[in-house]
Structures are given as C-alpha cells and as structure tokens.
Design an enzyme around this catalytic site. Structure first.
Site, short mmCIF file in Angstrom:
data_model
loop_
_atom_site.label_atom_id
_atom_site.label_comp_id
_atom_site.label_asym_id
_atom_site.label_seq_id
_atom_site.Cartn_x
_atom_site.Cartn_y
_atom_site.Cartn_z
N HIS A 1 -2.95 7.28 2.58
CA HIS A 1 -3.44 5.98 2.08
C HIS A 1 -4.81 5.72 2.70
O HIS A 1 -5.00 5.91 3.92
CB HIS A 1 -2.43 4.89 2.45
CG HIS A 1 -2.95 3.51 2.26
ND1 HIS A 1 -3.60 3.12 1.11
CD2 HIS A 1 -2.94 2.43 3.08
CE1 HIS A 1 -3.96 1.85 1.23
NE2 HIS A 1 -3.58 1.40 2.41
N CYS B 1 0.82 -1.22 0.00
CA CYS B 1 0.00 0.00 0.00
C CYS B 1 0.85 1.27 0.00
O CYS B 1 0.32 2.37 -0.18
CB CYS B 1 -0.95 0.01 1.20
SG CYS B 1 -2.02 -1.43 1.27
N ASN C 1 -10.18 0.15 0.41
CA ASN C 1 -8.73 0.22 0.39
C ASN C 1 -8.26 -0.42 -0.92
O ASN C 1 -8.38 -1.62 -1.10
CB ASN C 1 -8.18 -0.53 1.61
CG ASN C 1 -6.66 -0.56 1.66
OD1 ASN C 1 -5.99 -0.29 0.67
ND2 ASN C 1 -6.12 -0.91 2.82
C1 LIG Z 1 -9.92 -4.70 10.37
C2 LIG Z 1 -10.47 -3.69 11.38
C3 LIG Z 1 -11.50 -2.79 10.74
C4 LIG Z 1 -11.12 -4.47 12.52
O1 LIG Z 1 -11.61 -3.54 13.48
P1 LIG Z 1 -11.29 -3.75 15.04
O2 LIG Z 1 -12.01 -2.68 15.73
O3 LIG Z 1 -9.79 -3.79 15.17
O4 LIG Z 1 -11.95 -5.13 15.29
P2 LIG Z 1 -11.37 -6.42 16.06
O5 LIG Z 1 -10.62 -7.26 15.08
O6 LIG Z 1 -10.65 -5.98 17.30
O7 LIG Z 1 -12.71 -7.12 16.45
C5 LIG Z 1 -13.68 -6.48 17.30
C6 LIG Z 1 -14.92 -7.35 17.37
O8 LIG Z 1 -15.55 -7.36 16.08
C7 LIG Z 1 -15.68 -8.71 15.61
N1 LIG Z 1 -15.46 -8.70 14.18
C8 LIG Z 1 -14.27 -8.83 13.52
N2 LIG Z 1 -14.47 -8.74 12.19
C9 LIG Z 1 -15.79 -8.54 12.01
C10 LIG Z 1 -16.59 -8.35 10.87
N3 LIG Z 1 -16.08 -8.34 9.63
N4 LIG Z 1 -17.93 -8.14 11.05
C11 LIG Z 1 -18.47 -8.13 12.27
N5 LIG Z 1 -17.75 -8.31 13.41
C12 LIG Z 1 -16.42 -8.51 13.27
C13 LIG Z 1 -14.63 -9.48 16.34
O9 LIG Z 1 -14.97 -10.85 16.43
C14 LIG Z 1 -14.62 -8.81 17.69
O10 LIG Z 1 -15.71 -9.27 18.44
P3 LIG Z 1 -15.61 -9.42 20.06
O11 LIG Z 1 -15.37 -8.01 20.57
O12 LIG Z 1 -16.94 -9.97 20.43
O13 LIG Z 1 -14.44 -10.33 20.31
C15 LIG Z 1 -9.33 -2.81 11.96
O14 LIG Z 1 -8.49 -3.56 12.78
C16 LIG Z 1 -8.50 -2.17 10.90
O15 LIG Z 1 -8.98 -1.39 10.09
N6 LIG Z 1 -7.19 -2.44 10.90
C17 LIG Z 1 -6.30 -1.84 9.92
C18 LIG Z 1 -6.53 -2.51 8.62
C19 LIG Z 1 -5.79 -1.87 7.54
O16 LIG Z 1 -5.87 -0.70 7.36
N7 LIG Z 1 -5.06 -2.67 6.79
C20 LIG Z 1 -4.39 -2.26 5.64
C21 LIG Z 1 -3.24 -1.43 5.97
S1 LIG Z 1 -2.44 -1.08 4.51
#
Ligand SMILES: CC(C)(COP(=O)(O)OP(=O)(O)OC[C@H]1O[C@@H](n2cnc3c(N)ncnc32)[C@H](O)[C@@H]1OP(=O)(O)O)[C@@H](O)C(=O)NCCC(=O)NCCS
Length: 334
Positions: free
Chosen positions: A259, A123, A290
């Site tokens: 980004h 990215c 993204n």
């Molecule tokens: C992926 C992302 C949106 C997840 O959000 P988060 O707030 O970190 O979520 P978590 O993984 O901690 O999960 C939180 C809860 O949501 C749930 N969950 C995870 N994915 C889910 C989905 N797609 N839909 C619904 N619930 C989901 C989890 O099971 C967890 O439940 P719990 O609290 O009961 O255990 C976030 O981590 C993110 O954007 N990270 C950066 C990603 C990125 O930018 N990558 C590219 C960089 S170049």
C-alpha cells in the site's frame, strides 16, 4: 432421513487475468497544497516521498472512475460484462450510503443481473476484496470477479489539516480475477487491531453533523506518528507470513507492491524483509499520493505498464489502514 444439500464446486485455483487504472488528469503538485497547511515541497517530499497527486474534478464521480478502471481490466483480461459473476468494490470515500458503489459500477459496465457489493476495509480494502474473489472462484460462487479499488479522498479530507491534506489523492484501479488450474493467488494473511480503532477515521458521524450543522462535514483525521510506527514495524512480519503461506522465498519475487502510504514506511518494510535487489518495489506514491483502496491496483498497473515488472512474475501485496486492519498475499502478475 436427512436431506443432503449440494455444495458448489469451483476452479482448482484463481488468478489475476487483467489490470486497469483510472487516473484523474489533474496533477496537483505539493506547491498547490502547502500554503493552506503552512508546509513546503521540501517537508512533504522528505517526510512522505510525495511530489504530486491527482485530484478528481466534479465531472469525475467515483462510479465513473471505478467503471473506467474496471473496463480497462476487463479489456486486458479479454472478458466481457456478460462473463462477470460479481462486481466487488473496495472504497472508503463513497459519500452515498446506499445503494452500493458496486451496483453503480455494474450498471455502467452493462453487467446486468450480476452480484455486486462494496467492501469496507479502508486502505486494506483491495487486498481484502482480492482474497474474497479468490475464495469465491475456488468455491464456485463466481467464475469471473472484477475487483475495484476506487477513491475520491478529496471528498473526505480537510484541505487545511496539516496531518492529512498532503498525503491523499484520487483514482481507481481494478483487476479481473478468474479461474486457473494452479494457484495464482496465495493464501491471505489478514487481521485487525481494534485497540487502535481511534488512530485513523472520520472525526464525526453524519448523525452528529445533521444534529449540529455548524460542525464541519465529517472528515478523516489521523494520528500520523502512531500509524507510521505500526505500519513500519508490524506490516513486514505480516508480509513475511504471506510469503511463508504461499510457500515461497523473497528471492522468488519479481515485485513488492505494498500500500502506498508513505515512502519511509515502504523503505522500512523493504529493509526488514531484506528484499533482494532483483525485486522491483512499487513506489508510485511519488506521483499518486495515498489513494487508499485504489493504491495497490494503481501501483500494479504502473509497474506493468512501464514494464518494470514482468507479466507472470510473482508479486507480494500488503494492504493496511484504518481499523486498524491489514491483509497480504502473493499473486502472479497478469
Ligand atoms: C503524516 C506524517 C508524514 C508526519 O510525519 P512525522 O515525521 O510523523 O511528523 P510529526 O507529525 O511527528 O511532526 C514533526 C514536525 O513536523 C511538523 N509538521 C507536521 N505536519 C506538517 C506539515 N504538513 N508541514 C510542515 N510541518 C509539519 C510538526 O508540527 C512537527 O514539528 P515539531 O518537531 O517542531 O514539533 C507521518 O506520520 C506519516 O506518514 N504517518 C503515516 C501516515 C499514513 O500512512 N497514513 C495512512 C495509513 S493507511
């Protein structure tokens, strides 16, 4: 007697002369994705800011999307294929190992005999390639370079993976970089943190897949929360260093084009950077998702096409992704 070698001499500076975009026509709302990952529109919007993204069809290969964006950037810059000295393509989703995607793009553009190669920095790829184009023009290795970010992320994503399926989209963006009497691209601030190499990346190699065909096709996996923390807190200081390297203040900016990874990462960076209200912030992640290497040029094109940022204004770019790698620079908008 020692024979002295000649060195090439380029332009005093380089700047972006044109920008172009290719967005696949198929709009995919969250409702089309959520069932396969047991999610919902509300969850996806609140955790990422994404409402829809574009998915490319079988009739939209990566090379054609990349050349489409490049052709528009060249038309905007007012140059032809014969003017190009190099085609540089940033991509992480080209599933053909060789030849490079850049040679495919050069052929589609009719840029005969031009230098062409790909950049692999996920990215951050566009920001890396832009820094290289800036250096090539100032060193005299090329006069005009088309820098393309192009992705079909749907080819490397598992549609059933809750952690990635809703985040990524397809598209291509491009800029033409050419000579300038003054600096139109500031110094790059770039680097990597290889201790976090496992945080985002393919879950297997093509070799492993060949040895065990029962394995699924290699797809991207990510430790979302770790990436989230790293990007939210480590990237704003990188952006600040890019401002300092260019010798400007945040108040000199017309636009901030980070980004497009997650709206919450963008919002956190804006808070840490204390951006004045006058700075327009790119947030096209809402309708683009993204698009990895394509995200910054797509967001730039969107801001200019909707006249939200002025031509000639200064914009701060920050790319970051798998590696983990990052690159930031200030540019004058075309
Ligand atoms: C992926 C992302 C949106 C997840 O959000 P988060 O707030 O970190 O979520 P978590 O993984 O901690 O999960 C939180 C809860 O949501 C749930 N969950 C995870 N994915 C889910 C989905 N797609 N839909 C619904 N619930 C989901 C989890 O099971 C967890 O439940 P719990 O609290 O009961 O255990 C976030 O981590 C993110 O954007 N990270 C950066 C990603 C990125 O930018 N990558 C590219 C960089 S170049």
């Amino acid at each position: 007697m020692t024979v002295e070698l000649r060195s090439s001499v380029g332009a005093a500076g380089a700047r972006i002369l044109g920008v172009g975009a290719y967005r696949p026509p198929r709009v995919v709302p969250n409702s089309e994705i959520s069932e396969a990952i047991d999610s919902s529109d509300e969850w996806i919007v609140s955790r990422s800011g994404i409402r829809s993204r574009r998915f490319a069809g079988a009739d939209e290969p990566l090379g054609s999307m990349a050349a489409g964006a490049a052709g528009k950037a060249m038309a905007h810059a007012g140059i032809s294929a014969a003017d190009l000295g190099c085609v540089l393509v940033a991509t992480m989703s080209n599933v053909v190992q060789s030849p490079s995607l850049a040679t495919d793009v050069a052929a589609r553009l009719g840029a005969e005999g031009v230098a062409a190669f790909d950049v692999s920095a996920a990215c951050a790829g566009f920001s890396y390639a832009l820094a290289m184009a800036n250096d090539m023009i100032r060193a005299g290795s090329a006069r005009y370079v088309v820098v393309v970010g192009a992705e079909r992320m749907t080819d490397i994503i598992d549609p059933y993976d809750r952690g990635t399926a809703f985040l990524f989209g397809d598209g291509a963006g491009a800029v033409v970089v050419g000579p300038s009497d003054t600096a139109g691209i500031g110094p790059v601030v770039w680097g990597s943190d290889a201790s976090k190499r496992d945080v985002i990346g393919h879950d297997s190699s093509y070799l492993e897949w060949r040895e065990s065909p029962e394995r699924p096709w290699p797809v991207m996996r990510m430790d979302g929360p770790q990436v989230f923390r790293w990007a939210s807190w480590q990237m704003a200081p990188v952006a600040q260093r890019a401002l300092a390297a260019a010798g400007i203040e945040a108040s000199d900016l017309a636009a901030f084009i980070p980004h497009q990874a997650n709206i919450r990462i963008i919002d956190t960076m804006c808070r840490v950077l204390k951006l004045p209200k006058s700075v327009v912030v790119a947030r096209d992640i809402a309708t683009t998702g993204n698009t990895s290497g394509a995200s910054i040029p797509l967001a730039m094109e969107d801001l200019l096409a909707r006249q939200l940022a002025p031509s000639g204004g200064l914009a701060l770019l920050v790319g970051f992704g798998a590696g983990l790698v990052y690159a930031a620079q200030v540019v004058r908008l075309p």
